[in-house]
Each structure stands twice: as structure tokens, then as C-alpha cells.
Design an enzyme around this catalytic site. Structure first.
Site: not given
Lengths: 212, 212
Positions: A127, A164
Site C-alpha cells: 500500500s 501510511k
DNA sequence: AGTATACCCGACTATTTGTACAGGTACAAT
DNA sequence: ATTGTACCTGTACAAATAGTCGGGTATACT
């Protein structure tokens, strides 16, 4: 007028390092004097003073054994100060809990003390590939409390951990975590997100690189 | 007559640990007395004695700040003594050098001292899959000098490092490194192999398991 | 020749640090 | 009721440890 370290200073640095490795705490002046094979502890005083001046070590005044090796000291010795390895974090969808293992009691021998402020994680998932963090990479995380928009963060989302990019905007949704891969969706802040630290470096096959 | 640790003893253990984290060396009696909020350092003496008796810490007699936390001490605190993370080793054909990174100077904050005897490696390659060591796994390596046939070892072969099973027989070829995957060939000992340590544990997604 | 620096000697002092002694209180187990 | 244990007070002292004073030698640079 920064001076290069001399051979003798380097020897003392090595003595301190080795003593620390062996005993778990720094040596006394007398012990250093002994190892240096000199007759007067004034020599130790002089050398330590130089090491402090040039940033190789830190001293705590008026304290027995008040010595700490600074990063420059490790560097001069050719040893690397290293971060503790903590486990595996998911970099993909937040699917995998941070696993701080509980099986270390059986480790042989004396074990190291370590700082809590910085640690290494292995990333699984894709991701964050557009930020240069790929599946299997290691990242170096510094724990901190305050973050700015754009920081890549190590976060706990519900019961899982993930890495993230942290985003803060003046428009809705104001605060969210942004995967660096169009395949994945932003994660909006409710009360279920806790930022644990900032990713400051990434390692690919052993090469550590700064994070952009 | 092994006693469980008391609350007060645990407090002192925590004080020692925290002080060490903060300064890089153990506290004095006076500093511990202060933290414990007691008036006499005799209390510290008593408590330390108990901690030593029950194996939580080690003391060096007649030395200032001669304290070392033992594994049992870390355990009692609920902290894990951890191994330093060193880099990546190839578990496949010996293709990848052990990369001890050189980019740590920029690490923020004070850094931990650590023992050299034990460290963690990440494996790349599939040459040990029949021993339960897969691509991407982490292994815990204990450095040692002597090995017995059957040990899984971390070895340097020419300029590269690898993880293989060490074999010693009474027939030719006598000494060799054996991959645990029929795809690969044995590596015979010439003068180009140096055994660095023994693999004592393997981690898969954070779970550490003993090596067979 | 003069100055600076790295490194050293020897003896002494000041401070920090650990240890010993002589108890006291509260609590639980026998 | 007595014993043991965990924890504590207060004082005094001995040992460990760091710091200071007043030098010396060799080397390199100006």
C-alpha cells in the site's frame, strides 16, 4: 576547528565501548588508566576532554562512570549503533497486528539494553509503493507524539497496525491516512486511530535510505 | 524458596531500567533512594539484596553503579530484551553480502548499547525451505566458534554470507555446507568458509520458533 | 626561536558512593 | 504468642572515584 580523532583517543573510545559491552556500564577513570597502560589518571582526563570536545562521547559531571558514547563515537570505532528489531507491521490494508514477540526469555547470554524511541519494522503489503516502501522492506520508526501533514506514520487502527501517510487538511475529511497506492482507500480518522511514530528511513536489501 | 517479586521490588526494577534508558548507565543508591521516596538508603540496600537473591539483577561488588538487569528482570517488567537487527543475509545461493548498514549516523537521539553475541537476520532465497526457513523469514543468530554436525549456521563464503546446515562426516567430503533444498548443491569447505554463528530461532510473521 | 598541541607523570584533595550498625513497624504464618 | 519477612529510619564511616595542581617530553607548525 574540528580535529580528527587521534589514534590514542580512538583506543580510549574502544576501551570504553568494550568495557560497556562486557559489564553493562561504563568504566571508571582508574580502569581506563589501567587499560591505557599509563601511570597517571591525568592522561585519562586529558583524553576524555578531547573526546567530549569533539563530540565522540558525553559526560555527566560529578557522577561516577558518567560516560555515554555518542553516535559519532560509534562511527569513529566503525561500529554501528543499531535499533532494536520489533516485529512485523502491515503496510497493506491493516490486516496484521504488530507482533512484539514474547519468546525471548529463552535467549542465551546477557542481553542488551535498548532505547525505546526508535525501532525497526518489516513491512508486508504494497500500500505504500508510491512512497518507495515495498513489501518486505524494513523501516525505521521514531516514536513521537506530534506529526505534520505528509509524515509517513506508523499507526494503530483499531487492533491492527499499519504504515501510511498522515494527512491533515482544512477541508473535509480534515484528517486521514493515505495509502501511497491508488488501489487502496484513505482511512478516515474516527476515534480508532493512534499515531505511534514517524517513519524516518527505509531499508531495501540492507541499504538504508531517507524517507521523502 | 523462590519468592515472587513484590510490588516495591518491581518499582525499583523499573527505576533502574528507566534510569538506564535515560542516561546510559545505572543509578546510584542515592538516586534510587530519591526515586523510591524513602529517607534511608538502607531501604535500597534491602531491596537490591532481594532482587539479587531472586535473580532479577546482578551486582558488581565494590563498584559504583555496578548494576545489570538480568533477563528475568526484563521479564518481570514486562519488557522484552531484544536482539539488534543487523541486516539481510541470503538463504539461497550465496549471492548477497551481509549488509550492515552505514547510514545510522543520522539516527536521532541517544542510542542503545548492545551485545554482539546475538543478532537478527532476514533471509532471502529458498535454499533452506526443508528446514523451515523460508524467503523473508527472520532468523536469530548466536555468534560462536564451535559447531557440531547438523547445526544450521550463518557462514561467510568468500565475500558473501549465507545460511546453511553445517555437516561434518568421517567420509569424504568430510566438511560441507548443506542447503535444505534439493535444487541446490552442497558447498565444500576449502579455505574460503568461515562459520560466524549458529541459527537458534526462526521468525515467521513475528512468531519466533525454535530451530530443529 | 617561539608557540601550540597531544600526551604523559606524581602526588594530593574533594566528592561521590557503598556499607555497616542499631534499631522500628506492620503483617502474615506457625 | 512467637517467629519471620518486607520494608523502613537515622547516623556514621570506609571505600571508590573524580578532580586538581604543577609540572615534563616530543612533535609539528610559524
Amino acid at each position: 576547528m574540528k580535529k580528527d580523532i587521534t589514534e590514542r583517543q580512538k583506543q580510549l573510545l574502544g576501551i570504553i565501548y568494550d568495557y560497556f559491552q562486557g559489564s553493562g556500564y561504563p568504566p571508571t577513570f582508574e580502569e581506563m588508566r589501567e587499560e591505557l597502560k599509563v601511570a597517571s589518571n591525568q592522561s585519562v582526563v586529558d583524553l576524555l576532554k578531547k573526546l567530549v570536545e569533539n563530540g565522540y562521547i558525553k559526560r555527566s559531571e560529578a557522577a561516577a562512570r558518567g560516560l555515554t558514547l555518542l553516535p559519532l563515537g560509534y562511527e569513529a570505532l566503525g561500529r554501528q549503533p543499531m535499533a532494536p528489531f520489533m516485529g512485523v507491521a502491515a503496510g497493506g490494508p491493516p490486516i496484521q497486528a504488530l507482533a512484539i514477540t514474547g519468546e525471548w526469555q529463552t535467549l542465551p547470554g546477557g542481553l542488551a539494553k535498548l532505547k525505546d524511541e526508535v525501532f525497526v519494522l518489516r513491512i508486508s503489503g504494497d500500500s505504500m509503493i508510491n512512497a518507495g516502501i515495498d513489501d518486505g522492506d524494513q523501516v525505521l520508526v521514531q516514536t513521537q507524539k506530534y506529526f505534520v501533514s505528509g509524515d509517513i506514520v506508523f499507526a494503530q487502527v483499531d487492533d491492527e497496525t499499519t504504515v501510511k501517510r498522515f494527512m491533515s487538511t482544512d477541508q473535509p475529511p480534515y484528517l486521514f491516512l493515505k495509502p501511497e497506492n491508488p488501489k487502496y482507500q484513505n482511512i478516515l480518522f474516527k476515534d480508532n486511530i493512534e499515531l505511534k511514530g514517524k517513519v524516518i528511513s527505509v531499508s531495501k536489501s540492507g541499504q538504508w535510505l531517507p524517507i521523502k
